[in-house]
Every structure is written in C-alpha cells, then in structure tokens.
Design an enzyme around this catalytic site. Structure first.
Site, PDB file in Angstrom:
ATOM      1  N   CYS A   1       0.873  -1.177   0.000  1.00  0.00           N
ATOM      2  CA  CYS A   1       0.000   0.000   0.000  1.00  0.00           C
ATOM      3  C   CYS A   1       0.905   1.221   0.000  1.00  0.00           C
ATOM      4  O   CYS A   1       2.111   1.120   0.149  1.00  0.00           O
ATOM      5  CB  CYS A   1      -0.865   0.011   1.250  1.00  0.00           C
ATOM      6  SG  CYS A   1      -1.809  -1.478   1.472  1.00  0.00           S
TER       7      CYS A   1
ATOM      8  N   ARG B   1       1.480   1.521  -5.946  1.00  0.00           N
ATOM      9  CA  ARG B   1       1.615   0.528  -4.863  1.00  0.00           C
ATOM     10  C   ARG B   1       0.288  -0.135  -4.548  1.00  0.00           C
ATOM     11  O   ARG B   1       0.230  -1.088  -3.764  1.00  0.00           O
ATOM     12  CB  ARG B   1       2.186   1.184  -3.599  1.00  0.00           C
ATOM     13  CG  ARG B   1       3.569   1.769  -3.783  1.00  0.00           C
ATOM     14  CD  ARG B   1       4.031   2.475  -2.522  1.00  0.00           C
ATOM     15  NE  ARG B   1       4.224   1.536  -1.437  1.00  0.00           N
ATOM     16  CZ  ARG B   1       5.357   0.866  -1.245  1.00  0.00           C
ATOM     17  NH1 ARG B   1       6.354   1.041  -2.082  1.00  0.00           N
ATOM     18  NH2 ARG B   1       5.489  -0.001  -0.267  1.00  0.00           N
TER      19      ARG B   1
ATOM     20  N   TRP C   1      -3.741  -1.711  -1.314  1.00  0.00           N
ATOM     21  CA  TRP C   1      -3.556  -2.907  -2.140  1.00  0.00           C
ATOM     22  C   TRP C   1      -3.996  -4.047  -1.232  1.00  0.00           C
ATOM     23  O   TRP C   1      -3.265  -4.429  -0.329  1.00  0.00           O
ATOM     24  CB  TRP C   1      -2.093  -3.049  -2.520  1.00  0.00           C
ATOM     25  CG  TRP C   1      -1.848  -3.981  -3.675  1.00  0.00           C
ATOM     26  CD1 TRP C   1      -2.170  -5.299  -3.746  1.00  0.00           C
ATOM     27  CD2 TRP C   1      -1.229  -3.664  -4.918  1.00  0.00           C
ATOM     28  NE1 TRP C   1      -1.788  -5.827  -4.934  1.00  0.00           N
ATOM     29  CE2 TRP C   1      -1.214  -4.855  -5.688  1.00  0.00           C
ATOM     30  CE3 TRP C   1      -0.703  -2.532  -5.466  1.00  0.00           C
ATOM     31  CZ2 TRP C   1      -0.669  -4.909  -6.979  1.00  0.00           C
ATOM     32  CZ3 TRP C   1      -0.147  -2.591  -6.740  1.00  0.00           C
ATOM     33  CH2 TRP C   1      -0.158  -3.760  -7.487  1.00  0.00           C
TER      34      TRP C   1
ATOM     35  N   ASN D   1       0.825   0.207   6.082  1.00  0.00           N
ATOM     36  CA  ASN D   1       1.254  -0.633   4.962  1.00  0.00           C
ATOM     37  C   ASN D   1       1.981  -1.812   5.571  1.00  0.00           C
ATOM     38  O   ASN D   1       2.876  -1.647   6.394  1.00  0.00           O
ATOM     39  CB  ASN D   1       2.180   0.150   4.027  1.00  0.00           C
ATOM     40  CG  ASN D   1       2.779  -0.770   2.959  1.00  0.00           C
ATOM     41  OD1 ASN D   1       2.168  -1.769   2.581  1.00  0.00           O
ATOM     42  ND2 ASN D   1       3.977  -0.458   2.511  1.00  0.00           N
ATOM     43  N   GLY D   2       1.569  -3.033   5.191  1.00  0.00           N
ATOM     44  CA  GLY D   2       2.232  -4.234   5.713  1.00  0.00           C
ATOM     45  C   GLY D   2       1.176  -5.255   6.125  1.00  0.00           C
ATOM     46  O   GLY D   2       0.021  -5.158   5.719  1.00  0.00           O
TER      47      GLY D   2
ATOM     48  N   GLU E   1      12.221 -17.829 -21.212  1.00  0.00           N
ATOM     49  CA  GLU E   1      12.104 -16.473 -20.668  1.00  0.00           C
ATOM     50  C   GLU E   1      13.357 -15.648 -20.952  1.00  0.00           C
ATOM     51  O   GLU E   1      13.282 -14.483 -21.347  1.00  0.00           O
ATOM     52  CB  GLU E   1      11.811 -16.540 -19.173  1.00  0.00           C
ATOM     53  CG  GLU E   1      11.799 -15.214 -18.443  1.00  0.00           C
ATOM     54  CD  GLU E   1      10.784 -14.211 -18.978  1.00  0.00           C
ATOM     55  OE1 GLU E   1       9.891 -14.607 -19.764  1.00  0.00           O
ATOM     56  OE2 GLU E   1      10.905 -13.017 -18.650  1.00  0.00           O
TER      57      GLU E   1
ATOM     58  N   LYS F   1      13.345 -12.142 -23.018  1.00  0.00           N
ATOM     59  CA  LYS F   1      13.923 -10.891 -22.477  1.00  0.00           C
ATOM     60  C   LYS F   1      14.884 -10.297 -23.490  1.00  0.00           C
ATOM     61  O   LYS F   1      14.863  -9.128 -23.812  1.00  0.00           O
ATOM     62  CB  LYS F   1      14.674 -11.164 -21.170  1.00  0.00           C
ATOM     63  CG  LYS F   1      13.841 -11.378 -19.954  1.00  0.00           C
ATOM     64  CD  LYS F   1      13.125 -10.161 -19.427  1.00  0.00           C
ATOM     65  CE  LYS F   1      11.799  -9.878 -19.998  1.00  0.00           C
ATOM     66  NZ  LYS F   1      10.718 -10.806 -19.871  1.00  0.00           N
TER      67      LYS F   1
ATOM     68  N   GLU G   1      13.211  -9.104 -26.901  1.00  0.00           N
ATOM     69  CA  GLU G   1      12.256  -7.986 -26.880  1.00  0.00           C
ATOM     70  C   GLU G   1      12.919  -6.655 -26.561  1.00  0.00           C
ATOM     71  O   GLU G   1      12.360  -5.604 -26.838  1.00  0.00           O
ATOM     72  CB  GLU G   1      11.096  -8.258 -25.932  1.00  0.00           C
ATOM     73  CG  GLU G   1      11.411  -8.326 -24.469  1.00  0.00           C
ATOM     74  CD  GLU G   1      10.134  -8.526 -23.639  1.00  0.00           C
ATOM     75  OE1 GLU G   1       9.059  -8.044 -24.033  1.00  0.00           O
ATOM     76  OE2 GLU G   1      10.222  -9.166 -22.586  1.00  0.00           O
TER      77      GLU G   1
ATOM     78  N   HIS H   1      17.780 -32.882 -32.241  1.00  0.00           N
ATOM     79  CA  HIS H   1      16.706 -33.258 -33.183  1.00  0.00           C
ATOM     80  C   HIS H   1      16.513 -32.191 -34.235  1.00  0.00           C
ATOM     81  O   HIS H   1      15.395 -31.911 -34.659  1.00  0.00           O
ATOM     82  CB  HIS H   1      15.409 -33.508 -32.394  1.00  0.00           C
ATOM     83  CG  HIS H   1      15.542 -34.639 -31.416  1.00  0.00           C
ATOM     84  ND1 HIS H   1      15.582 -35.958 -31.799  1.00  0.00           N
ATOM     85  CD2 HIS H   1      15.719 -34.630 -30.064  1.00  0.00           C
ATOM     86  CE1 HIS H   1      15.737 -36.723 -30.722  1.00  0.00           C
ATOM     87  NE2 HIS H   1      15.831 -35.946 -29.661  1.00  0.00           N
TER      88      HIS H   1
ATOM     89  N   LYS I   1       3.064  -2.384 -22.760  1.00  0.00           N
ATOM     90  CA  LYS I   1       3.143  -3.050 -21.455  1.00  0.00           C
ATOM     91  C   LYS I   1       1.960  -3.990 -21.247  1.00  0.00           C
ATOM     92  O   LYS I   1       2.099  -5.028 -20.642  1.00  0.00           O
ATOM     93  CB  LYS I   1       3.180  -2.013 -20.331  1.00  0.00           C
ATOM     94  CG  LYS I   1       3.377  -2.612 -18.934  1.00  0.00           C
ATOM     95  CD  LYS I   1       4.660  -3.407 -18.834  1.00  0.00           C
ATOM     96  CE  LYS I   1       4.766  -4.183 -17.534  1.00  0.00           C
ATOM     97  NZ  LYS I   1       5.845  -5.179 -17.561  1.00  0.00           N
TER      98      LYS I   1
END
Ligand code: AGP
Length: 601
Positions: free
Chosen positions: A2, A27, A75, A99-100, A477, A481, A484, A500, A596
C-alpha cells in the site's frame, strides 16, 4: 503493498495528500482515503477504486490551517476492497493508516472485542487504532502509541493521528518502507520519496524498529535502545529520475527490486512450517483433480515452470496453454479442472477471453496477478496478488519473479492439502523460499561481469537459450527478455531437443546460453552442451560448476535447491538482456513495437 502519506504543517493538506497518493498509486489502488485534524475539527474521506474517486469525493474540502493529515492508497491483503476496509481506520477520536501485514491481528482483535471494542472492517490494520485508544485511557498519547506498537507482530509502516494530540503525527516502521521528509512548510511522511519530491528538500529513511512523533516541526525518533540521532539526506527534485531511484532504466530498477518485492509476495503466506493462502476459502480445491494454466508471454513462462512444481510436489496433473491458441482450439474442458490464469497487468485480452471461456464451461478459476481490481482479477473466483508493485518496464522482470514464487507457494499449498509430500519436504521448500531474497539480490560483481562480457554478444546471428526441466521455461524467458529489448534473434529450447534438428545451426557465430544447474539433471545438460561445443558453437555457461568447454562462464553460488538456482540464473539472463540492449542503444523500457499491456487480440 500500500502507499501511505502524512503531513504536519499549515499548508493546504488535502492537495498535499492527494498529490502524494497519486505518486504512490502504483503501490495499490483498490481504495484510498485521507484524514485531517485541525484543532478540534476531524475530517475523513474514503473511496473504493482508483484515486480519482477519492478526489471527486473530497473536492469541496479544504484544510489550510495548522494541523495533521494522513492518507493511504490500498492494495488489499486482508478484506475485500470496500469502503469499510479502506484506510484510514477510525477509533473514537483517532485515525490510522498502515502498509504491511499484522500477523497476530486475529488474537489482538479477539482480545479487543472481548473488551467491548467494535470493529468496522475486516482488516488487520484496525487493531492498531483500537490498541492505541485502549492504552490512551491510562497513558499519554506517545506512550500509548509505543505500547500499541510493541504488541504488533509482522510488518508495518504506520501513521496515527488523534484528537488528543492535534499537532502530532505518530509513526512506526518495521518491514515496510517509510521515510520522513523535511520541507520549509512542514514535515512529510511517505512510503517512497517520489510522493514528496518538490515538497521536502531533505529526507530520512526510517530503519526497521524505529518509531516516534512529529510535533509541529519537532521530530523525535526512537528504537529499542532509546532516542535515535538521525542524519537527513538531500532529496533530488527530479521526479522521473527519483522514480528510477538512480537506475538507468525502470527495468534495471525492477531487476534490483526483485529481492525486496519477493518478501512482500511471501509476507503472511510463508510461515515457519507451512504456507497459507488466506485468499483461498477451505473446500475450494474439493473435487479438483487437474490444473490448466493459461497465459501469454512471460506469464506463460512462469506457468510452464509451475507445471513442473504442481506435478512434482502437489502430484496433480497440470497442463499449460498459450491463451491466444487456447481460445480457438475448441478445448475439451472438465469441471474437475482448476483454470489458473497468470497475468501481470490483469488486462491481457487473450488471457481474459480464455478465462471467460473456461468459466462458461463451468470451471473454477484462480488468477495470479499483479494488479488488483483488474479485469482478470474481477473475473476470477480467487485472486492471488503477486504484490510486485507497479512494473513500468515493458520487459517483465519482477512480475515474473513474484509470479514464480507465488506459484511455488501455491504448489506447496496444494501439496499440504493433498498430503502429497512429507512435512520434512515442506520444511525444506520453505527453507529454500526464505533464501530467495538473498539469491535475488544483484551484486556489483555479477552486474559488472555481465556488463563486460555483454560486448561480445552484440552481432552474432542468433542465440539459443537452452535448459532442461524447470530451466527450459527459464530458457524461454531468457530468450524473450533478450529479443524484446535487444531486437537480436534468440530462442529458448529444451536442451535435449537440440540434437533433433537445431544443432544443425551450431557454429562459432551461434551463441548458446546454457543454463546448467547442479541440482537438476546436471550430467544431462552437460552432455547436451558438450555436443554443441564439439560443433564449434560459442557457449556462455551459467552454472555453479566450472565448465572448461565454455567460451564464457558465469559462476552461480546457490546450488542448494532447484528454485534457488532458477532465481539466480533468472537474474543473470535479465542482466544479460539489459546490458546487451544498453550497448545497442535501445530504449530498454519502451522497446519498439511493444506495449506493457496487450489489451487487443
Ligand atoms: C514480458 O516481458 C512481455 N512484455 C510480454 O510477453 C508479457 O509478459 C505478456 O504480454 C503478458 O502480459 P500479462 O502478464 O500482463 O498478461
């Protein structure tokens, strides 16, 4: 995660709070709220959804005489995103933002309810303001605050204001970030400095265990040893560079953030001897005999990695689909299959449509997502939030790391339910999880080594990233990265498959990045790499074990668990892509042709 803000002074407080919350909206933004005390006047506004809803609610409110003010953008961790669960939480005459996660909130709540306290929300946070008011009956405000904080277990960055001390903000920090800003017109508090850029000229980043008060312009900080002498630091006035915190690109910052956001992902979920997922009601997995995961891009790669964990640990059948393929293949779906989607943005059109298809077929749905209140979260029966914070780099990094961690936790969670692994095995998985923040920490030595060797990889005619088992999705992945953000061709391949066909490409201009973990099929991957080296391929080996046939070698350190090797090699491939892209002069954060969030087919 948060976002919290606070202010003591005579400037107009509502705008200060709302400006600060705007900077912290990344956040979390499933609800927001502010509270202001000026003399005997106590005002508070809360709204569900994005910050603009709060702005609208408070538009006629002004607060420009001396006083104290706190704000929060939420959040959700405990309790659905409703107005009652929105912060600030009110006692009889005090407000708190936090926050937490207060890990012992249930026992505190039970104690307070037994003493006659009425709770309005489902949150853990509300216990703070009621504890404070309980102790205020027999103590001065600061002492009461101190006593309240001492009762808390878990992580908190919290601000509290009360009518008993209308010129004071009480604060405490443990496990979640908070700083104090010093400006000409008053004292500021925030979760991160971007919220106070242009307002405060100096800043102090609170340490864990520090708490205190800001009374007018007087700030006192304490820890368990007593009063703390603190040194202020100058605060940059450039908002964008402040948002990058000195890193060259958001992607670079987000790679470095992985070691800290992974702690948020695990918070309240990875306990001493078990994993818990409060978001999942008991009985949710009744009748579930299989899992189908659907995603795109990087999220598809974390899904593939998870499929190994689900089958190996939870002994549950798992298959993985690329969303854009799944949508049109007329899939055979059965209601005993749990349909899991994975999405950083929660808005990817293909994944969202695939989810709707599965729901129409009567499947239960669960999503692993980084944006609460997103379309995919709202469409899913259960949402497990990765809590990575906003990811600004188009090339996903910390979202991938936290997705993989959360899927690992989910695999162990299901294994606990199905009793498919021993308690010792669960303990060793948890032990490994707890090491992941260390493993994810980027060292200067590693980064500068990768920076140096990246110059050799700018003009080949392509890359293979190869790996086996869990490291095959990681190879995919790593290749994604690189391509892109560097625009160089790269493909991930299962190492055992090279012979193969693809090995026909092997020559000195073909760069092979070989992921060679010690804890999983090392001898197999080693022989695959030897086959390539024998055909003159240029090999960059990533391994804890030195490999004499490698043209370049990056030695990893954590060979105690496959997932720790996975995370460590993930950081290496992310930094390699970053450094090659920077050398090529590309826009790392906004690579050509990409967005994005792909909200179209
Ligand atoms: C990741 O680096 C890419 N930018 C992209 O593949 C991304 O993972 C994909 O578009 C899925 O996005 P999502 O996780 O928001 O659904």
């Amino acid at each position: 995660m948060c976002g919290i803000v606070g202010y003591v002074g005579s400037s107009e407080k509502k705008e200060i709070l709302l400006d600060g919350l705007k900077e912290l909206e990344y956040r979390g933004y499933d609800s927001a709220g502010i509270a202001v005390i000026e003399g005997s006047n106590l005002n508070s506004f809360k709204a569900v959804g994005k910050l603009e809803n709060l702005v609208e609610k408070a538009k006629s409110f002004k607060a420009d005489s001396f006083g104290v003010a706190i704000g929060h953008t939420r959040w959700a961790t405990h309790g659905k995103p409703t107005e009652l669960n929105a912060h600030p939480h009110l006692g009889k005459k005090s407000y708190v933002v936090h926050n937490g996660i207060i890990e012992n909130y249930q026992e505190l709540k039970k104690e307070l309810i037994a003493e006659g306290v009425t709770f309005l929300s489902q949150t853990d946070t509300e216990v703070i303001v009621h504890l404070f008011e309980k102790y205020s009956e027999s103590s001065e405000p600061f002492e009461a605050f101190q006593k309240a904080i001492e009762r808390l277990d878990g992580a908190y960055a919290t601000l509290l204001i009360t009518q008993d001390a209308p010129d004071t903000i009480f604060f405490a920090k443990h496990g979640s970030p908070m700083l104090i800003g010093f400006g000409e017109d008053g004292i500021y508090f925030a979760s991160s400095d971007t919220a106070i850029i242009g307002k405060a000229s100096e800043v102090y980043y609170l340490e864990d265990g520090e708490y205190g008060y800001a009374k007018g312009s007087d700030v006192a900080i304490f820890n368990k040893e007593g009063k703390v002498e603190f040194t202020k630091k100058p605060l940059s006035s450039d908002k964008v560079s402040a948002q990058k915190d000195g890193y060259r690109f958001f992607m670079e910052k987000e790679i470095y953030e992985q070691s800290t956001v992974i702690v948020d992902t695990m918070m309240g979920r990875v306990l001493d001897s078990e994993v818990v997922l409060d978001e999942i009601e008991s009985g949710f997995f009744d009748g579930i005999n299989a899992i189908k995961i659907c995603a795109c891009g990087t999220s598809y790669h974390s899904a593939l990695a998870a499929s190994y964990l689900f089958e190996r640990m939870a002994k549950i059948r798992c298959d993985v689909e690329i969303a854009s393929e799944f949508r049109y293949k007329e899939p055979l779906l059965s209601s005993d299959t749990l349909f899991i989607t994975i999405s950083q943005s929660g808005e990817t059109a293909d994944t969202l449509e695939a989810l709707k298809m599965a729901k129409r077929a009567g499947l239960k749905s669960l999503t692993i997502c980084n944006v609460d209140n997103s379309s995919i979260v709202r469409e899913s029966d259960v949402a497990l939030l990765t809590r990575a914070g906003i990811e600004k780099g188009v090339a996903s990094t910390k979202a991938f790391a936290t997705q993989t961690m959360l899927l690992w936790i989910l695999a162990i969670y299901i294994a606990q339910l199905r009793e498919s692994v021993s308690k010792e095995q669960i303990a060793s998985e948890i032990e490994a999880m707890r090491h992941s923040p260390t493993v994810l920490k980027v060292t200067d030595a590693l980064h500068s080594k990768i920076h140096r060797l990246s110059k050799r990889y700018l003009h080949g005619h392509g890359f293979f990233f190869i790996g086996r088992d869990l490291f095959y999705p990681l190879a995919l992945e790593g290749a994604l990265k690189l391509k892109e953000i560097s625009y160089l061709h790269a493909e991930g391949y299962p190492a055992g498959e090279m012979k193969h066909g693809p090995i026909a490409l092997a020559d000195s201009n073909l760069f092979t990045v070989a992921l060679m973990p010690k804890t999983l099929l090392y001898d197999k991957i080693k022989s695959n790499v030897e086959e390539l080296s024998a055909r003159d391929a240029t090999i960059l080996a990533i391994s804890p074990e030195s490999f004499e046939l490698a043209d370049d070698f990056i030695q990893t350190k954590y060979a105690s668990h496959p997932m720790l090797e996975f995370f460590e090699m993930m950081v290496v491939t992310q930094l390699l892509a970053l450094e090659i892209s920077i050398r090529l002069g590309n826009d790392v954060d906004m690579p050509r042709n990409l967005a994005k969030s792909v909200t179209v087919e």
